[in-house]
Design a protein around this motif. Structure first.
Motif, PDB file in Angstrom:
ATOM      1  N   ALA A  63       0.736  -1.265  -0.148  1.00 28.23           N
ATOM      2  CA  ALA A  63      -0.341  -0.161   0.071  1.00 28.23           C
ATOM      3  C   ALA A  63       0.927   1.393   0.207  1.00 28.23           C
ATOM      4  CB  ALA A  63      -1.105   0.006   1.653  1.00 28.23           C
ATOM      5  N   ILE A  64       1.819   1.272   0.835  1.00 30.08           N
ATOM      6  CA  ILE A  64       2.619   2.608   0.964  1.00 30.08           C
ATOM      7  C   ILE A  64       3.850   2.858  -0.865  1.00 30.08           C
ATOM      8  CG2 ILE A  64       4.999   3.571   1.385  1.00 30.08           C
ATOM      9  CD1 ILE A  64       4.087   1.875   4.345  1.00 30.08           C
ATOM     10  N   ILE A  65       3.732   1.930  -1.405  1.00 29.31           N
ATOM     11  CA  ILE A  65       4.336   1.229  -2.475  1.00 29.31           C
ATOM     12  C   ILE A  65       3.582   1.815  -3.537  1.00 29.31           C
ATOM     13  CG2 ILE A  65       5.429   0.298  -4.389  1.00 29.31           C
ATOM     14  CD1 ILE A  65       6.868  -1.279  -1.966  1.00 29.31           C
ATOM     15  N   HIS A  66       2.414   1.336  -3.368  1.00 27.66           N
ATOM     16  CA  HIS A  66       1.073   2.170  -4.310  1.00 27.66           C
ATOM     17  C   HIS A  66       0.947   3.256  -3.923  1.00 27.66           C
ATOM     18  CE1 HIS A  66      -2.701   2.860  -5.473  1.00 27.66           C
ATOM     19  NE2 HIS A  66      -2.520   1.995  -6.706  1.00 27.66           N
ATOM     20  N   ALA A  67       0.910   3.570  -2.699  1.00 30.57           N
ATOM     21  CA  ALA A  67       0.447   5.845  -3.310  1.00 30.57           C
ATOM     22  C   ALA A  67       1.785   6.566  -3.830  1.00 30.57           C
ATOM     23  CB  ALA A  67       0.507   5.974  -1.171  1.00 30.57           C
ATOM     24  N   ARG A  90      13.542  19.366 -10.594  1.00 32.37           N
ATOM     25  CA  ARG A  90      11.841  18.362  -9.893  1.00 32.37           C
ATOM     26  C   ARG A  90      11.320  19.331  -8.190  1.00 32.37           C
ATOM     27  NH1 ARG A  90      10.802  14.704 -12.945  1.00 32.37           N
ATOM     28  NH2 ARG A  90      13.045  14.160 -14.201  1.00 32.37           N
ATOM     29  N   GLN A  91      10.994  18.430  -8.451  1.00 33.36           N
ATOM     30  CA  GLN A  91       9.923  19.063  -7.151  1.00 33.36           C
ATOM     31  C   GLN A  91      10.453  18.611  -5.700  1.00 33.36           C
ATOM     32  OE1 GLN A  91       5.699  17.769  -7.123  1.00 33.36           O
ATOM     33  NE2 GLN A  91       5.365  19.279  -8.709  1.00 33.36           N
ATOM     34  N   SER A  92      11.404  17.393  -5.224  1.00 36.94           N
ATOM     35  CA  SER A  92      11.705  16.920  -4.603  1.00 36.94           C
ATOM     36  C   SER A  92      13.454  15.711  -5.536  1.00 36.94           C
ATOM     37  CB  SER A  92      11.081  16.065  -3.538  1.00 36.94           C
ATOM     38  OG  SER A  92      10.900  14.846  -4.073  1.00 36.94           O
ATOM     39  N   SER A  93      13.823  15.392  -4.468  1.00 36.96           N
ATOM     40  CA  SER A  93      14.991  14.550  -4.922  1.00 36.96           C
ATOM     41  C   SER A  93      14.349  13.096  -5.034  1.00 36.96           C
ATOM     42  CB  SER A  93      16.174  14.257  -3.738  1.00 36.96           C
ATOM     43  OG  SER A  93      15.937  14.298  -2.809  1.00 36.96           O
ATOM     44  N   ALA A  94      12.705  12.290  -4.491  1.00 31.83           N
ATOM     45  CA  ALA A  94      12.691  11.281  -4.252  1.00 31.83           C
ATOM     46  C   ALA A  94      13.071  11.156  -5.718  1.00 31.83           C
ATOM     47  CB  ALA A  94      11.127  11.378  -4.279  1.00 31.83           C
ATOM     48  N   LEU A  95      12.804   9.261  -5.612  1.00 28.79           N
ATOM     49  CA  LEU A  95      13.455   8.544  -6.314  1.00 28.79           C
ATOM     50  C   LEU A  95      12.946   7.386  -6.512  1.00 28.79           C
ATOM     51  CD1 LEU A  95      14.659   7.479  -9.190  1.00 28.79           C
ATOM     52  CD2 LEU A  95      16.089   8.032  -8.314  1.00 28.79           C
ATOM     53  N   GLY A  96      11.842   6.318  -6.803  1.00 25.32           N
ATOM     54  CA  GLY A  96      12.286   4.643  -7.132  1.00 25.32           C
ATOM     55  C   GLY A  96      11.061   4.442  -7.285  1.00 25.32           C
ATOM     56  N   TYR A  97      10.301   3.064  -6.187  1.00 26.94           N
ATOM     57  CA  TYR A  97       9.344   2.258  -5.496  1.00 26.94           C
ATOM     58  C   TYR A  97       9.341   3.562  -4.172  1.00 26.94           C
ATOM     59  CZ  TYR A  97      10.561  -1.760  -8.955  1.00 26.94           C
ATOM     60  OH  TYR A  97      10.737  -2.087 -10.171  1.00 26.94           O
ATOM     61  N   SER A  98      10.374   3.408  -3.631  1.00 25.97           N
ATOM     62  CA  SER A  98       9.708   4.055  -2.166  1.00 25.97           C
ATOM     63  C   SER A  98       9.458   5.346  -2.136  1.00 25.97           C
ATOM     64  CB  SER A  98      11.424   3.684  -0.756  1.00 25.97           C
ATOM     65  OG  SER A  98      12.205   4.235  -2.226  1.00 25.97           O
ATOM     66  N   GLN A  99      10.242   6.342  -3.335  1.00 24.62           N
ATOM     67  CA  GLN A  99      10.089   7.548  -3.344  1.00 24.62           C
ATOM     68  C   GLN A  99      10.980   8.043  -1.762  1.00 24.62           C
ATOM     69  OE1 GLN A  99       8.827  10.150  -6.353  1.00 24.62           O
ATOM     70  NE2 GLN A  99       9.873   7.854  -7.139  1.00 24.62           N
ATOM     71  N   ALA A 100      11.788   7.587  -1.890  1.00 24.05           N
ATOM     72  CA  ALA A 100      12.760   7.888  -0.730  1.00 24.05           C
ATOM     73  C   ALA A 100      14.191   9.242  -1.139  1.00 24.05           C
ATOM     74  CB  ALA A 100      13.943   6.582  -0.363  1.00 24.05           C
ATOM     75  N   LEU A 101      14.117  10.179  -0.366  1.00 24.45           N
ATOM     76  CA  LEU A 101      14.531  11.177  -0.374  1.00 24.45           C
ATOM     77  C   LEU A 101      15.774  11.415  -0.050  1.00 24.45           C
ATOM     78  CD1 LEU A 101      12.593  13.781   1.474  1.00 24.45           C
ATOM     79  CD2 LEU A 101      12.542  13.706  -1.340  1.00 24.45           C
ATOM     80  N   ASP A 102      17.140  12.031  -1.115  1.00 24.69           N
ATOM     81  CA  ASP A 102      18.787  11.386  -1.005  1.00 24.69           C
ATOM     82  C   ASP A 102      18.805  11.821   0.011  1.00 24.69           C
ATOM     83  OD1 ASP A 102      18.467  11.794  -3.667  1.00 24.69           O
ATOM     84  OD2 ASP A 102      19.972  13.809  -4.017  1.00 24.69           O
ATOM     85  N   GLY A 141       5.918   5.331  18.197  1.00 23.11           N
ATOM     86  CA  GLY A 141       5.087   4.072  19.514  1.00 23.11           C
ATOM     87  C   GLY A 141       3.688   4.382  18.055  1.00 23.11           C
ATOM     88  N   ILE A 142       4.402   3.813  16.241  1.00 21.77           N
ATOM     89  CA  ILE A 142       3.508   3.331  15.692  1.00 21.77           C
ATOM     90  C   ILE A 142       3.492   2.140  15.766  1.00 21.77           C
ATOM     91  CG2 ILE A 142       2.082   4.047  13.341  1.00 21.77           C
ATOM     92  CD1 ILE A 142       3.235   6.934  13.704  1.00 21.77           C
ATOM     93  N   ALA A 143       2.490   0.985  15.141  1.00 20.27           N
ATOM     94  CA  ALA A 143       2.782  -0.068  15.508  1.00 20.27           C
ATOM     95  C   ALA A 143       2.764  -0.534  13.455  1.00 20.27           C
ATOM     96  CB  ALA A 143       1.304  -1.366  15.781  1.00 20.27           C
ATOM     97  N   LEU A 144       3.354  -1.222  13.540  1.00 24.73           N
ATOM     98  CA  LEU A 144       3.479  -1.967  11.892  1.00 24.73           C
ATOM     99  C   LEU A 144       2.904  -2.826  10.960  1.00 24.73           C
ATOM    100  CD1 LEU A 144       7.395  -3.609  12.696  1.00 24.73           C
ATOM    101  CD2 LEU A 144       6.837  -1.252  11.711  1.00 24.73           C
ATOM    102  N   THR A 145       1.957  -2.539  11.696  1.00 24.79           N
ATOM    103  CA  THR A 145       0.618  -2.432  11.324  1.00 24.79           C
ATOM    104  C   THR A 145      -0.564  -1.328  10.698  1.00 24.79           C
ATOM    105  OG1 THR A 145      -0.256  -3.432  13.357  1.00 24.79           O
ATOM    106  CG2 THR A 145       0.581  -5.239  11.831  1.00 24.79           C
ATOM    107  N   ASP A 146      -0.095  -0.768  11.561  1.00 24.81           N
ATOM    108  CA  ASP A 146      -1.477   0.912  11.250  1.00 24.81           C
ATOM    109  C   ASP A 146      -0.922   1.667  10.203  1.00 24.81           C
ATOM    110  OD1 ASP A 146      -2.481   3.178  11.473  1.00 24.81           O
ATOM    111  OD2 ASP A 146      -1.886   3.513  13.673  1.00 24.81           O
ATOM    112  N   ALA A 147      -0.928   0.674   8.981  1.00 25.30           N
ATOM    113  CA  ALA A 147      -0.682   1.504   7.812  1.00 25.30           C
ATOM    114  C   ALA A 147      -0.765   3.049   7.782  1.00 25.30           C
ATOM    115  CB  ALA A 147      -1.796   1.006   6.585  1.00 25.30           C
TER     116      ALA A 147
END
Length: 196
Positions: A63-67, A90-102, A141-147
């Motif tokens: 779901a995160i990758i989709h978004a 570009r608007q930011s350095s986000a790249l790839g599946y995860s859109q991680a910033l530099d 403190g956010i659970a890994l299941t709390d998408a």
């Protein structure tokens, strides 16, 4: 003879471009996790490895990758223009599946990845998401299941989430709600096709 060579070079470059696009293109059916797994088993192998290493459920990763990128491996943010025609980067350095910033990607590489890690590699991208969401769990403190809340922290950063910066962005809250719904949908689908 030179025309033949030129024609061969043009055809070869077109084939290479087509192959590159196919390499980073999204799966055909983003609404059906079972069909996605049949089409891209390597994606699911990567997400299962991340689930084992970091504990982040596979449907939440999806779901995160989709978004973020709609599963487009070389996704980038749009180019900004001044006066509608002059490109300003570009608007930011986000790249790839995860859109991680530099900067965040560099932190991940130092802590958990390797110098060979790439944002356009599905295995590295899912591992990054697992690493980041674990930081979110530790810091906020956010659970890994709390998408929903994991996505808000993913988008706003740990400090931004803690400050509640998303509260002034109704559009982002809407996206986070859709991430939660999509994670639940993917989970149900994967259970239905015997993959969970």
């Amino acid at each position: 003879m030179s025309r033949v060579i030129l024609l061969v070079m043009v055809i070869a470059s077109l084939v290479a471009c087509g192959r590159r696009d196919a390499q980073f293109s999204a799966p055909r059916n983003l609404e059906n996790a079972c069909l996605m797994e049949r089409e891209r088993p390597q994606y699911f192998a990567a997400m299962r490895a991340t689930e084992r290493r970091w504990g982040l459920p596979l449907p939440v990763q999806m779901a995160i990758i989709h978004a973020e990128s709609r599963f487009i491996g070389d996704a980038r943010t749009p180019v900004r223009y001044t006066l509608g025609v002059i490109p300003m980067g570009r608007q930011s350095s986000a790249l790839g599946y995860s859109q991680a910033l530099d900067g965040t990607w560099e932190e991940y590489v130092r802590e958990a990845g390797s110098r060979r890690s790439s944002r356009t590699n599905i295995r590295d991208a899912t591992d990054f998401i697992g690493w980041y969401t674990n930081k979110t769990r530790e810091r906020n403190g956010i659970a890994l299941t709390d998408a929903r809340n994991q996505y808000l922290a993913y988008h706003e950063g740990h400090t931004g989430f803690r400050r509640g910066s998303y509260n002034s962005k109704p559009w982002l809250i809407g996206v986070a709600d859709r991430v939660a719904s999509r994670a639940a949908m993917y989970d149900q689908q994967l259970r239905g096709c015997g993959r969970r």
